[in-house]
Design an enzyme around this catalytic site. Structure first.
Site, PDB file in Angstrom:
ATOM      1  N   LYS A 190       0.931  -1.330  -0.150  1.00 49.45           N
ATOM      2  CA  LYS A 190      -0.194  -0.037  -0.030  1.00 49.45           C
ATOM      3  C   LYS A 190       1.180   1.207  -0.079  1.00 49.45           C
ATOM      4  CE  LYS A 190      -3.577  -2.465  -0.510  1.00 49.45           C
ATOM      5  NZ  LYS A 190      -4.463  -2.958   0.457  1.00 49.45           N
TER       6      LYS A 190
HETATM    7  C1  LIG Z   1      -5.557  -4.365   0.622  1.00 51.24           C
HETATM    8  C2  LIG Z   1      -6.965  -4.165   0.635  1.00 51.24           C
HETATM    9  C3  LIG Z   1      -7.764  -4.432   1.998  1.00 51.24           C
HETATM   10  C4  LIG Z   1      -7.220  -5.314   2.986  1.00 51.24           C
HETATM   11  O1  LIG Z   1      -6.237  -4.794   3.564  1.00 51.24           O
HETATM   12  P1  LIG Z   1      -5.348  -5.564   4.750  1.00 51.24           P
HETATM   13  O2  LIG Z   1      -4.666  -4.347   5.566  1.00 51.24           O
HETATM   14  O3  LIG Z   1      -4.319  -6.340   4.186  1.00 51.24           O
HETATM   15  O4  LIG Z   1      -6.570  -6.335   5.574  1.00 51.24           O
HETATM   16  C5  LIG Z   1      -9.099  -4.127   1.997  1.00 51.24           C
HETATM   17  N1  LIG Z   1      -9.575  -3.494   0.905  1.00 51.24           N
HETATM   18  C6  LIG Z   1      -8.898  -3.252  -0.230  1.00 51.24           C
HETATM   19  C7  LIG Z   1      -9.663  -2.380  -1.420  1.00 51.24           C
HETATM   20  C8  LIG Z   1      -7.462  -3.344  -0.349  1.00 51.24           C
HETATM   21  O5  LIG Z   1      -6.622  -3.283  -1.399  1.00 51.24           O
END
Ligand SMILES: *Cc1c(COP(=O)(O)O)cnc(C)c1O
Length: 390
Positions: A190
């Site tokens: 991210k």
């Molecule tokens: C990465 C992601 C999540 C989940 O995030 P985590 O921190 O891995 O639980 C949820 N929604 C979207 C759209 C994502 O890209």
């Protein structure tokens, strides 16, 4: 240049600096490795970053956990319906199922790849409890329209902002927009990372209180409060069967410094996206939508779609990019195609024509702050080559 001989360019990579590493070492040496002073600081810094002291930031060990806590705290339960986009990661939707609620998936706007607010409104039933927009790729969903629908129908709104740090809508940061809660992700790929982690943000004190209790076993006081109190403080009460979703101080040590760099990261992502736009111009590709004038795109993802006149399929395009040493991905295989969601709700591609068509033609190209200008040139050259012949 012989592209195949160059090292493989992965689809995503984190950027971790010496300050993050020193802060992690400090956490390790301090004797306090789980939720404690660094997590408290990370939460305070996060609220300060968003710039609204009325907000509470609640650190959790994933965005999935944060979404689960947010839906629980707004009262989603058995028999309720939660409306979200089919064009997302399964985490957005699965949390409603944890709570015994049903998920109603709707189609996207093909121009933005974000959820279509009109499709959300058309899907409302007497059982609808909550709308969950996703700011796809880092471009804000149509929040004014979604908040208006929620107001008119008496619904809750929880934003999945896993891609959206920092994204703005009408000049205001996602997280400050007036939904019930917003959840960010600090997963490895991210826009900033704590390895695994997330942040639930809300202005509602009752919601914050519930989320904090449910974050740690349904305990009325958290471990840090208990162990750092100045009077003996062994007593606690369990008020609900909560979860184990707290973020460690080791992870928060990373988060404190990643957050300080997130504006610089975003500026670099904007530059990289512009360089990709320029380098891919003229190819049979639909380039990613831009943020409206004056607004910020977080550029978590750079998603292209093959045009009708492209000489190859998306699958062949990705294979050729891989052969040229460029990692690509697809965001996302829509939920209506995933066996669990398809079978549970009897979904067909015909119900989601825009998402389906986008999925069949889309590829996410590498976009991360450690990419050099030469890396961008390599990606563009490989794409040009991949699209040159049938
Ligand atoms: C990465 C992601 C999540 C989940 O995030 P985590 O921190 O891995 O639980 C949820 N929604 C979207 C759209 C994502 O890209």
């Amino acid at each position: 240049m012989n592209a195949a001989a160059a090292p493989f360019l992965p689809f995503a990579l984190p950027e971790i600096g010496d300050e993050e590493i020193a802060e992690v070492v400090d956490a390790l040496r301090s004797g306090w490795v789980t939720t404690g002073p660094k997590t408290r600081q990370f939460e305070q810094d996060f609220t300060a970053f968003l710039g609204d002291p009325a907000l509470q930031s609640i650190a959790v060990n994933s965005a999935t956990a944060g979404l689960h806590l947010a839906l629980e705290a707004v009262g989603v339960g058995p028999g309720d319906e939660v409306i979200t986009t089919t064009h997302t990661f399964t985490a957005t939707a699965e949390v409603a199922r944890y709570l015994g609620a049903d998920v109603v998936l709707v189609d996207i706007d093909p121009a933005t790849l974000n959820v279509d607010p009109r499709a959300m409104e058309a899907a409302i039933t007497p059982r609808t409890k909550c709308l969950v927009p996703v700011h796809y790729a880092g471009l804000a969903a149509d929040m004014p329209a979604i908040l208006d629908i929620a107001r008119r129908h008496g619904l809750k709104v929880v934003e999945d902002a896993a891609h959206a740090l920092p994204t703005t809508v009408g000049g205001q940061l996602v997280g400050t927009l007036g939904s019930d809660a917003t959840v960010f992700s600090f997963y490895a790929n991210k826009t900033m990372t704590t390895g695994e982690g997330g942040m639930l943000v809300t202005r509602d004190p009752e919601l914050a209180k519930r989320a904090k209790v449910m974050r740690l076993h349904g305990m009325s006081r958290d471990a840090f409060d208990r162990f750092t109190a100045t009077v003996p403080s062994w007593y606690y009460e369990i008020v609900a069967p909560g979860f184990k979703y707290n973020l460690t101080d080791i992870a928060s040590a990373l988060g404190i410094h990643q957050l300080r760099r997130v504006r610089d990261f975003q500026r670099r992502r904007v530059e990289l996206a512009a360089a990709l736009d320029a380098g891919l111009a003229g190819l049979p590709l639909v380039l990613p939508p831009r943020a409206p004038q004056g607004d910020q795109h977080a550029w978590h993802l750079y998603v292209v779609r093959l045009s009708d006149d492209a000489p190859v399929t998306r699958d062949v395009f990705i294979e050729r990019m891989f052969a040229a040493g460029i990692g690509c991905s697809v965001h996302y295989i829509p939920l209506h195609l995933q066996p669990y969601w398809r079978d549970r709700y009897g979904l067909t591609p015909q119900q989601f024509p825009h998402s389906q068509r986008a999925y069949e033609r889309m590829a996410s190209l590498p976009l991360y702050t450690r990419m050099t200008d030469a890396d961008v040139a390599r990606v563009c050259a490989a794409a040009r080559e991949a699209l040159q012949r049938p």
